[in-house]
Design an enzyme around this catalytic site. Structure first.
Site, PDB file in Angstrom:
ATOM      1  N   LYS A  91       0.812  -1.228   0.000  1.00  0.00           N
ATOM      2  CA  LYS A  91       0.000   0.000   0.000  1.00  0.00           C
ATOM      3  C   LYS A  91       0.847   1.281   0.000  1.00  0.00           C
ATOM      4  CE  LYS A  91      -4.040  -2.004   2.306  1.00  0.00           C
ATOM      5  NZ  LYS A  91      -5.062  -1.815   3.349  1.00  0.00           N
ATOM      6  N   ASP A 128      -9.665   2.879   2.398  1.00  0.00           N
ATOM      7  CA  ASP A 128      -9.735   2.394   3.788  1.00  0.00           C
ATOM      8  C   ASP A 128     -10.318   3.463   4.719  1.00  0.00           C
ATOM      9  OD1 ASP A 128      -8.738  -0.180   3.389  1.00  0.00           O
ATOM     10  OD2 ASP A 128      -6.657   0.447   3.657  1.00  0.00           O
ATOM     11  N   ARG A 179       1.246   1.604  20.782  1.00  0.00           N
ATOM     12  CA  ARG A 179       2.311   0.991  21.598  1.00  0.00           C
ATOM     13  C   ARG A 179       3.610   1.753  21.391  1.00  0.00           C
ATOM     14  NH1 ARG A 179       3.778  -5.055  19.952  1.00  0.00           N
ATOM     15  NH2 ARG A 179       4.115  -3.918  18.003  1.00  0.00           N
ATOM     16  N   GLY A 280     -15.127  -5.465  12.007  1.00  0.00           N
ATOM     17  CA  GLY A 280     -14.592  -4.784  10.824  1.00  0.00           C
ATOM     18  C   GLY A 280     -15.143  -5.233   9.476  1.00  0.00           C
TER      19      GLY A 280
HETATM   20  P1  NAP Z   1       0.035  -2.711  10.774  1.00  0.00           P
HETATM   21  O1  NAP Z   1       0.302  -1.588   9.854  1.00  0.00           O
HETATM   22  O2  NAP Z   1       1.030  -3.811  10.900  1.00  0.00           O
HETATM   23  O3  NAP Z   1      -0.222  -2.071  12.243  1.00  0.00           O
HETATM   24  C1  NAP Z   1      -0.368  -2.869  13.387  1.00  0.00           C
HETATM   25  C2  NAP Z   1      -0.779  -2.003  14.577  1.00  0.00           C
HETATM   26  O4  NAP Z   1      -1.017  -2.869  15.690  1.00  0.00           O
HETATM   27  C3  NAP Z   1       0.300  -1.009  15.026  1.00  0.00           C
HETATM   28  O5  NAP Z   1      -0.320   0.145  15.545  1.00  0.00           O
HETATM   29  C4  NAP Z   1       1.005  -1.799  16.136  1.00  0.00           C
HETATM   30  O6  NAP Z   1       1.651  -0.978  17.090  1.00  0.00           O
HETATM   31  C5  NAP Z   1      -0.172  -2.487  16.787  1.00  0.00           C
HETATM   32  N1  NAP Z   1       0.175  -3.675  17.554  1.00  0.00           N
HETATM   33  C6  NAP Z   1       0.609  -4.869  17.051  1.00  0.00           C
HETATM   34  N2  NAP Z   1       0.820  -5.731  18.077  1.00  0.00           N
HETATM   35  C7  NAP Z   1       0.523  -5.064  19.233  1.00  0.00           C
HETATM   36  C8  NAP Z   1       0.553  -5.395  20.605  1.00  0.00           C
HETATM   37  N3  NAP Z   1       0.917  -6.632  21.014  1.00  0.00           N
HETATM   38  N4  NAP Z   1       0.172  -4.460  21.507  1.00  0.00           N
HETATM   39  C9  NAP Z   1      -0.227  -3.226  21.102  1.00  0.00           C
HETATM   40  N5  NAP Z   1      -0.254  -2.849  19.816  1.00  0.00           N
HETATM   41  C10 NAP Z   1       0.115  -3.751  18.887  1.00  0.00           C
HETATM   42  O7  NAP Z   1      -1.343  -3.432  10.413  1.00  0.00           O
HETATM   43  P2  NAP Z   1      -2.635  -2.805   9.690  1.00  0.00           P
HETATM   44  O8  NAP Z   1      -2.592  -3.111   8.255  1.00  0.00           O
HETATM   45  O9  NAP Z   1      -2.799  -1.412  10.146  1.00  0.00           O
HETATM   46  O10 NAP Z   1      -3.797  -3.740  10.302  1.00  0.00           O
HETATM   47  C11 NAP Z   1      -4.156  -3.621  11.673  1.00  0.00           C
HETATM   48  C12 NAP Z   1      -5.443  -4.388  11.944  1.00  0.00           C
HETATM   49  O11 NAP Z   1      -6.523  -3.803  11.214  1.00  0.00           O
HETATM   50  C13 NAP Z   1      -5.386  -5.847  11.528  1.00  0.00           C
HETATM   51  O12 NAP Z   1      -6.085  -6.600  12.491  1.00  0.00           O
HETATM   52  C14 NAP Z   1      -6.122  -5.866  10.210  1.00  0.00           C
HETATM   53  O13 NAP Z   1      -6.722  -7.125   9.947  1.00  0.00           O
HETATM   54  C15 NAP Z   1      -7.182  -4.805  10.459  1.00  0.00           C
HETATM   55  N6  NAP Z   1      -7.680  -4.178   9.207  1.00  0.00           N
HETATM   56  C16 NAP Z   1      -9.003  -4.311   8.929  1.00  0.00           C
HETATM   57  C17 NAP Z   1      -9.509  -3.720   7.795  1.00  0.00           C
HETATM   58  C18 NAP Z   1     -10.974  -3.876   7.485  1.00  0.00           C
HETATM   59  O14 NAP Z   1     -11.383  -3.570   6.360  1.00  0.00           O
HETATM   60  N7  NAP Z   1     -11.773  -4.309   8.417  1.00  0.00           N
HETATM   61  C19 NAP Z   1      -8.675  -2.993   6.928  1.00  0.00           C
HETATM   62  C20 NAP Z   1      -7.308  -2.872   7.245  1.00  0.00           C
HETATM   63  C21 NAP Z   1      -6.831  -3.488   8.403  1.00  0.00           C
HETATM   64  P3  NAP Z   1       3.209  -0.512  16.880  1.00  0.00           P
HETATM   65  O15 NAP Z   1       3.156   0.684  15.981  1.00  0.00           O
HETATM   66  O16 NAP Z   1       3.660  -0.200  18.249  1.00  0.00           O
HETATM   67  O17 NAP Z   1       3.930  -1.683  16.258  1.00  0.00           O
END
Ligand code: NAP
Length: 319
Positions: A91, A128, A179, A280
């Site tokens: 992305k 998104d 975090r 979601g």
């Molecule tokens: P990403 O860019 O990898 O971001 C992950 C986020 O989670 C970061 O803020 C990270 O914090 C945090 N995190 C991970 N492990 C953690 C922990 N143990 N404790 C606290 N914070 C933690 O992933 P993303 O693409 O944004 O996706 C995030 C979530 O949104 C996923 O579950 C994904 O499936 C969901 N999502 C859903 C949709 C939908 O259409 N429903 C669309 C996009 C994403 P740090 O910055 O500290 O690492």
């Protein structure tokens, strides 16, 4: 004789698309690029939408590796594509290959929808953030502009998209929690201008960055209406609780971006505290509907897309 599309195509297929897709009853002119991509439910959502709209094209998965991304995007016009979605891990990088990007994609710093223009230009958009906006409206019958929003996981891609959308919609208040606090601080710096206004200052700032700590979160709870989980915490049953349930108030709305499982621990805790909560799936649906609108400049057949998505999710859960 017509042929079923492959579950996943790859870069070598894209280089000779007519040969790779010969025999399909509908031409494959839309896709999702990802690495991995086999899990994507987008074809099951978009193909019923295309059929309902009477568009003679189909949507397929393309496994594209990071080192193939630029060339794969440049191959789309000659292969006859209308557009593509891009998902993890492409992305952010996709922006660099676009002729133009929309304001929301530029501010989010990521593209998930590409439109191929007739002259071969590639226009990048991000559905998104707008998908999150429409999901909140559908789930809770309220607009982001009327809400005080707390985003847990504001440093990730999805959290950033939601935060930018809240800012662009001029939400009442935005609380960024992450975090890794520096990522939330950087985002707040980018969004600060949206929160300078003539509105009367309340007891708390309109834009705040808050560490992931019980007392700091507790101080915010009287001043937020919508709490969003955009971390990946909650996908596994063994994941720790995101928030102590006692912090959740009955007037609050909880939007968990996770949709598998359908009822995360956060959602179960919120409902037990008397709050409203949604998962979601609606965001997945609406980001798809907004991609459709971007490609075809017409209203998306949302109900057909919703039925396709629900069927795909039910089949996956039954497996
Ligand atoms: P990403 O860019 O990898 O971001 C992950 C986020 O989670 C970061 O803020 C990270 O914090 C945090 N995190 C991970 N492990 C953690 C922990 N143990 N404790 C606290 N914070 C933690 O992933 P993303 O693409 O944004 O996706 C995030 C979530 O949104 C996923 O579950 C994904 O499936 C969901 N999502 C859903 C949709 C939908 O259409 N429903 C669309 C996009 C994403 P740090 O910055 O500290 O690492």
């Amino acid at each position: 004789m017509s042929t079923e599309p492959k579950p996943v195509y790859d870069f070598s297929d894209l280089k000779d698309w007519p040969a790779a897709t010969a025999g399909l009853d509908l031409p494959a002119r839309l896709s999702v690029f990802g690495d991995p991509v086999a899990h994507s439910l987008s074809p099951q959502m978009h193909n019923p939408g295309l059929a309902a709209a009477g568009i003679a094209a189909q949507y397929v998965r393309l496994h594209i590796r990071p080192e193939e991304l630029g060339e794969a995007l440049r191959a789309l016009p000659a292969a006859g594509f209308i557009g593509t979605n891009v998902t993890i891990p492409h992305k952010t990088e996709t922006i660099a290959h676009m002729t133009e990007v929309t304001e929301v994609a530029r501010r989010i710093g990521a593209v998930n929808t590409v439109l191929v223009e007739e002259d071969g230009s590639l226009i990048g958009h991000n559905s998104d953030g707008p998908g999150f906006q429409r999901a909140v409206r559908e789930e809770f019958s309220v607009d982001l502009s009327d809400l005080r929003v707390m985003i847990l996981g504001a440093g990730g891609g999805a959290g950033r998209a939601a935060a930018v959308q809240c800012a662009m919609d001029r939400c009442e208040r935005l609380v960024l929690v992450n975090r890794t606090l520096d990522k939330a601080r950087e985002l707040a710096t980018e969004l600060r201008d949206f929160f300078r206004s003539d509105r009367l200052a309340g007891p708390v700032d309109r834009l705040e960055v808050v560490p992931w700590d019980h007392d700091a979160l507790a101080r915010q709870m009287d001043h937020v209406d919508l709490i969003v989980n955009s971390t990946s915490l909650g996908m596994k049953r063994s994941d720790e609780a995101l928030l102590p349930p006692s912090l959740i108030q009955p007037h609050q709305m909880i939007y968990d971006m996770i949709y598998a499982p359908a009822r995360t621990r956060l959602i179960a805790d919120a409902l037990a505290e008397g709050a409203r909560a949604a998962n979601g799936l609606s965001m997945l649906l609406w980001q798809g509907a907004i991609s459709f609108e971007f490609w075809f400049n017409r209203e998306a057949p949302v109900e057909a897309m919703r039925r396709g998505l629900n069927t795909a999710v039910a089949e996956r859960q039954g497996r």
